[in-house]
Motif scaffolding. Structure first.
Motif, PDB file in Angstrom:
ATOM      1  N   ILE A   9      -2.335 -37.664   8.236  1.00 51.01           N
ATOM      2  CA  ILE A   9      -2.443 -36.414   9.068  1.00 51.01           C
ATOM      3  C   ILE A   9      -0.963 -35.925   9.143  1.00 51.01           C
ATOM      4  O   ILE A   9      -0.999 -34.563   9.156  1.00 51.01           O
ATOM      5  CB  ILE A   9      -2.934 -36.721  10.404  1.00 51.01           C
ATOM      6  CG1 ILE A   9      -4.352 -37.392  10.412  1.00 51.01           C
ATOM      7  CG2 ILE A   9      -2.953 -35.773  11.330  1.00 51.01           C
ATOM      8  CD1 ILE A   9      -4.837 -38.036  11.726  1.00 51.01           C
ATOM      9  N   LYS A  10       0.001 -36.803   9.083  1.00 52.19           N
ATOM     10  CA  LYS A  10       1.445 -36.148   9.375  1.00 52.19           C
ATOM     11  C   LYS A  10       1.667 -35.367   8.083  1.00 52.19           C
ATOM     12  O   LYS A  10       2.387 -34.356   8.200  1.00 52.19           O
ATOM     13  CB  LYS A  10       2.274 -37.160   9.799  1.00 52.19           C
ATOM     14  CG  LYS A  10       2.154 -37.953  10.933  1.00 52.19           C
ATOM     15  CD  LYS A  10       3.118 -38.988  11.176  1.00 52.19           C
ATOM     16  CE  LYS A  10       2.698 -39.701  12.550  1.00 52.19           C
ATOM     17  NZ  LYS A  10       3.356 -40.948  12.913  1.00 52.19           N
ATOM     18  N   LEU A  11       1.384 -36.262   6.893  1.00 47.74           N
ATOM     19  CA  LEU A  11       1.786 -35.704   5.647  1.00 47.74           C
ATOM     20  C   LEU A  11       1.100 -34.077   5.314  1.00 47.74           C
ATOM     21  O   LEU A  11       1.671 -33.346   4.952  1.00 47.74           O
ATOM     22  CB  LEU A  11       1.425 -36.510   4.547  1.00 47.74           C
ATOM     23  CG  LEU A  11       2.320 -37.736   4.395  1.00 47.74           C
ATOM     24  CD1 LEU A  11       1.851 -38.718   3.296  1.00 47.74           C
ATOM     25  CD2 LEU A  11       3.696 -37.401   4.326  1.00 47.74           C
ATOM     26  N   THR A  12      -0.243 -34.092   5.755  1.00 42.77           N
ATOM     27  CA  THR A  12      -1.222 -32.907   5.485  1.00 42.77           C
ATOM     28  C   THR A  12      -0.494 -31.884   6.445  1.00 42.77           C
ATOM     29  O   THR A  12      -0.479 -30.677   6.053  1.00 42.77           O
ATOM     30  CB  THR A  12      -2.391 -33.126   5.976  1.00 42.77           C
ATOM     31  OG1 THR A  12      -3.198 -34.334   5.040  1.00 42.77           O
ATOM     32  CG2 THR A  12      -3.305 -31.824   5.917  1.00 42.77           C
ATOM     33  N   PHE A  13      -0.057 -32.016   7.647  1.00 49.63           N
ATOM     34  CA  PHE A  13       0.708 -31.197   8.523  1.00 49.63           C
ATOM     35  C   PHE A  13       1.771 -30.575   7.855  1.00 49.63           C
ATOM     36  O   PHE A  13       1.854 -29.407   7.994  1.00 49.63           O
ATOM     37  CB  PHE A  13       0.977 -31.772  10.108  1.00 49.63           C
ATOM     38  CG  PHE A  13       1.635 -30.829  10.822  1.00 49.63           C
ATOM     39  CD1 PHE A  13       0.841 -29.948  11.508  1.00 49.63           C
ATOM     40  CD2 PHE A  13       3.081 -30.810  11.149  1.00 49.63           C
ATOM     41  CE1 PHE A  13       1.535 -29.028  12.462  1.00 49.63           C
ATOM     42  CE2 PHE A  13       3.730 -30.060  11.863  1.00 49.63           C
ATOM     43  CZ  PHE A  13       2.952 -29.147  12.808  1.00 49.63           C
ATOM     44  N   CYS A  14       2.595 -31.443   7.239  1.00 52.97           N
ATOM     45  CA  CYS A  14       3.830 -31.041   6.378  1.00 52.97           C
ATOM     46  C   CYS A  14       3.540 -30.142   5.520  1.00 52.97           C
ATOM     47  O   CYS A  14       4.258 -29.145   5.249  1.00 52.97           O
ATOM     48  CB  CYS A  14       4.716 -32.270   6.231  1.00 52.97           C
ATOM     49  SG  CYS A  14       5.585 -33.279   7.811  1.00 52.97           S
ATOM     50  N   LEU A  15       2.720 -30.496   4.717  1.00 57.07           N
ATOM     51  CA  LEU A  15       2.193 -29.800   3.536  1.00 57.07           C
ATOM     52  C   LEU A  15       1.714 -28.089   3.910  1.00 57.07           C
ATOM     53  O   LEU A  15       1.977 -27.249   3.400  1.00 57.07           O
ATOM     54  CB  LEU A  15       0.982 -30.475   2.881  1.00 57.07           C
ATOM     55  CG  LEU A  15       0.512 -29.797   1.508  1.00 57.07           C
ATOM     56  CD1 LEU A  15       1.640 -29.977   0.315  1.00 57.07           C
ATOM     57  CD2 LEU A  15      -0.799 -30.297   1.067  1.00 57.07           C
ATOM     58  N   THR A  16       0.740 -28.175   4.900  1.00 59.92           N
ATOM     59  CA  THR A  16       0.347 -27.029   5.411  1.00 59.92           C
ATOM     60  C   THR A  16       1.548 -26.274   5.956  1.00 59.92           C
ATOM     61  O   THR A  16       1.489 -25.056   5.621  1.00 59.92           O
ATOM     62  CB  THR A  16      -0.791 -27.257   6.494  1.00 59.92           C
ATOM     63  OG1 THR A  16      -1.717 -27.946   6.230  1.00 59.92           O
ATOM     64  CG2 THR A  16      -1.171 -25.862   7.055  1.00 59.92           C
ATOM     65  N   ALA A  17       2.319 -26.849   6.724  1.00 59.24           N
ATOM     66  CA  ALA A  17       3.560 -25.747   7.282  1.00 59.24           C
ATOM     67  C   ALA A  17       4.542 -25.240   6.100  1.00 59.24           C
ATOM     68  O   ALA A  17       5.012 -24.194   6.084  1.00 59.24           O
ATOM     69  CB  ALA A  17       4.500 -26.901   8.064  1.00 59.24           C
ATOM     70  N   GLY A  18       4.782 -26.369   4.911  1.00 57.37           N
ATOM     71  CA  GLY A  18       5.390 -25.729   3.652  1.00 57.37           C
ATOM     72  C   GLY A  18       4.641 -24.502   2.942  1.00 57.37           C
ATOM     73  O   GLY A  18       5.350 -23.515   2.752  1.00 57.37           O
TER      74      GLY A  18
END
Length: 677
Positions: A9-18
């Motif tokens: 979930i945290k990695l998906t959030f960072c990917l989306t922010a990028g």
């Protein structure tokens, strides 16, 4: 929340922010590559050091999240076709003002307009040079026009044309919509100017399109009404191009448009049916493995046939993960599963993030899995039938709550009776979907009895009649709701606070709920204050003249349209919604307007301009026969404006005169509405 402890979930959030950062900051491809390589090296070093330490630190996790953020940027820039050396836009010899010999492959058919059939095509070569890129192809409609198939290779002699920005404020930006699909230009041509090139190469999309065409040809042999066949195409084949606009509007007004978009609801039903049909495989050796492989193949085959839209791709990806977890007999966390599907899809197609269907699908699912259990606990019916409908009602309410803010932002309307259409259709959707698949299979085998086809047609017609009745209850349909992005964000903050409050009522969560309400009220007050402005707008309308003066939340319109036509004018409604207009007054056109100590003089077809003052702006309307050079010398305006009511030949002559006199000339048909703030 414990849910947020999942790493994916945290990695998906960072990917989306990028991805979002790359989209809005326009970061270059080379800088992204250098950044990603540097962070990978740092991540490798951090991992090496972390393995040698007994005590954990935050640095490895922090570098991992930053690296995932950079991966989001890299994913976005690496998919941007303008960064490809072979993209036609990067080759100077492709000149938009001259014709080119263009060879391309048809990839997708869009919904036709009144005058054109529209296709998305992939360029193969331009002037015999291998180049790449996607463009929008417009073929003029005639009675003899034939539709092309996916994977057809065509050759045309045409010129690239820009896709125009909207000509009036707050209108739908079709150019921005296409750019998010990497389409930057368009072609216009006639059917007889297109040469079809024989090609045996076919992609999986081409085979899927051929199958859809074959299905429709077989269905045409039966007595299905056009609207019934359109529903079959939308509901099962994921194709809405041929759907009547009135029918589409009825489903939207009834709050049942999600039924026509193949999504999680449809794929979930298909997964349950496949589990039942393939259950006998469990009794043979390695039957579980064969079963899961069959399910995955059939699910993705269905996704391909349905056109791999954002909603169906999201749904099939998510249910594929669920099916694999079921096979491995491992417990699944729905938030984890959703995050994995988002992560995979955004890596493959980062522009899905900006797709309305993608956004609404995930928001609806998140709302259902989080809010629906809380709503369901409010009442425990004793009878199973009542309990079944209560579950559907709570699911519908949760989904509507999840998509409400973003739905108001995109569509600016709220169907008040959405729960009636959903309660009437969803319980029978499994039957409609399953029956439809059987009908299609039997039709392909030339074994469909007319009685079965007629029964299914009656079922589809009944569903359409329910939707039509709900959509006609206009008193419950709230339209033209002003709602901007700021309202979306604060409304979701309020929904989250309400969710936490329902889960566990305590002092802190009451304070959080009250604080979110206070934020929403503050935004409403700020919005009202921000819109307390004045502006004079010269709208673009072909063959007519429309002027508007915005004074805070009120709009006065001067026009020469029919009184009923101007009230139904979509561009005026769009402006009212976008600018939070609450009152509109209509009047006939005058010759002089003043705003902010600036004067606008209108010269109409009579060509009379005998005035004693020197206006700041001059508007030419209805093709006045005047000597513009003499007018400029006499009145010395700062800007000359020509609206959509003038002849094009006149506009070109005026434009040349203003260029010679070094005076700004604004043509609303080219530059859009002229706004004096």
């Amino acid at each position: 929340m414990k849910t947020l402890n999942f790493v994916i979930i945290k990695l998906t959030f960072c990917l989306t922010a990028g991805i979002l950062s790359a989209h809005y900051l326009k970061i270059s491809f080379l800088n992204t590559v250098y950044l990603s390589i540097g962070l990978l090296i740092v991540l490798w070093i951090a991992n090496h050091l972390a393995n040698r330490r007994l005590q954990k630190t935050i640095w490895f996790g922090l570098i991992t999240f930053i690296s995932m953020f950079a991966l989001g940027i890299l994913t976005y820039t690496s998919h941007n076709q303008k960064n490809f050396p072979l993209h036609y836009g990067n080759n100077k010899h492709v000149i938009k003002t001259s014709s080119n010999t263009i060879t391309f492959i048809v990839k997708e058919r869009f919904k036709s307009t009144k005058y054109h059939h529209k296709y998305i095509v992939d360029i193969v070569s331009i002037n015999d040079q291998l180049l790449r890129g996607k463009v929008l192809l417009n073929i003029h409609k005639t009675d003899s026009t034939k539709l092309f198939m996916v994977d057809d290779v065509l050759l045309v002699y045409s010129e690239f044309q820009d896709i125009k920005n909207p000509l009036n404020p707050n209108q739908f930006n079709y150019k921005a919509y296409l750019e998010k699909q990497y389409i930057y230009d368009q072609l216009f041509t006639e059917q007889h100017l297109i040469f079809k090139i024989n090609s045996k190469k076919k992609s999986v999309y081409g085979y899927a399109d051929t199958l859809r065409q074959t299905i429709n040809e077989r269905l045409n042999e039966y007595n299905f009404k056009p609207e019934e066949q359109a529903i079959i195409n939308a509901l099962i084949l994921g194709q809405r191009q041929d759907m009547d606009r009135d029918m589409y509007t009825e489903y939207a007004n009834a709050g049942a448009i999600h039924i026509l978009a193949v999504s999680g609801l449809h794929v979930g039903i298909i997964l349950m049916m496949l589990n039942v049909v393939l259950k006998p495989l469990n009794n043979i050796k390695r039957g579980n493995l064969i079963k899961i492989l069959c399910i995955l193949i059939l699910l993705w085959s269905f996704a391909i046939i349905a056109g791999l839209s954002a909603s169906v791709t999201r749904a099939v990806t998510m249910f594929s993960i669920i099916a694999i977890a079921m096979h491995l007999k491992r417990p699944t966390n729905i938030y984890n599963t959703l995050s994995i599907s988002i992560f995979i899809l955004l890596l493959v197609k980062p522009m899905f993030l900006f797709d309305v269907g993608f956004q609404m699908s995930y928001l609806a699912v998140f709302a259902i899995v989080s809010i629906q259990p809380l709503l369901y606990k409010l009442w425990s019916p004793k009878w199973k039938v009542v309990d079944y409908f209560w579950q559907i009602f709570t699911v519908t309410m949760a989904a509507q709550l999840g998509v409400l803010p973003i739905s108001l932002f995109y569509f600016h309307q709220f169907p008040g009776l959405f729960f009636i259409s959903n309660l009437a259709i969803i319980p029978f959707l499994g039957l409609i979907l399953g029956f439809g698949i059987v009908v299609i299979i039997l039709a392909l085998l030339n074994s469909l009895p007319n009685t079965v086809a007629n029964i299914y047609g009656v079922l589809i017609t009944s569903m359409n009649e329910v939707v039509s009745w709900v959509s006609k209850q206009e008193a419950f349909l709230i339209k033209d709701i002003s709602f901007d992005l700021t309202h979306v964000l604060v409304t979701y903050i309020l929904i989250l606070a309400f969710f936490f409050f329902l889960r566990k009522i305590n002092y802190q969560r009451i304070i959080l709920l009250m604080f979110s309400i206070l934020i929403l009220q503050s935004v409403m007050i700020y919005t009202k204050k921000r819109n307390n402005t004045e502006a004079l707008i010269i709208f673009h309308k072909s063959r007519y003249s429309i002027l508007g003066k915005k004074n805070n939340n009120q709009l006065t319109l001067w026009h020469n349209l029919d009184s009923s036509a101007v009230k139904n004018e979509k561009m005026i409604r769009d402006y009212n919604v976008g600018n939070f207009i609450t009152a509109v007054r209509y009047d006939s056109l005058d010759n002089v307007y003043k705003t902010h100590q600036k004067t606008l003089l209108i010269i109409d077809s009579l060509g009379v301009y005998n005035v004693s003052f020197k206006p700041d702006y001059i508007l030419l309307r209805h093709s006045p026969r005047i000597n513009l050079k003499r007018l400029i010398d006499s009145l010395e305006p700062k800007v000359v404006i020509a609206d959509g009511s003038n002849y094009k030949s006149y506009i070109q002559r005026w434009k040349a005169t203003c260029k010679q006199e070094k005076l700004p000339f604004h043509q609303t048909g080219e530059k859009g509405a002229f706004i004096i703030k």
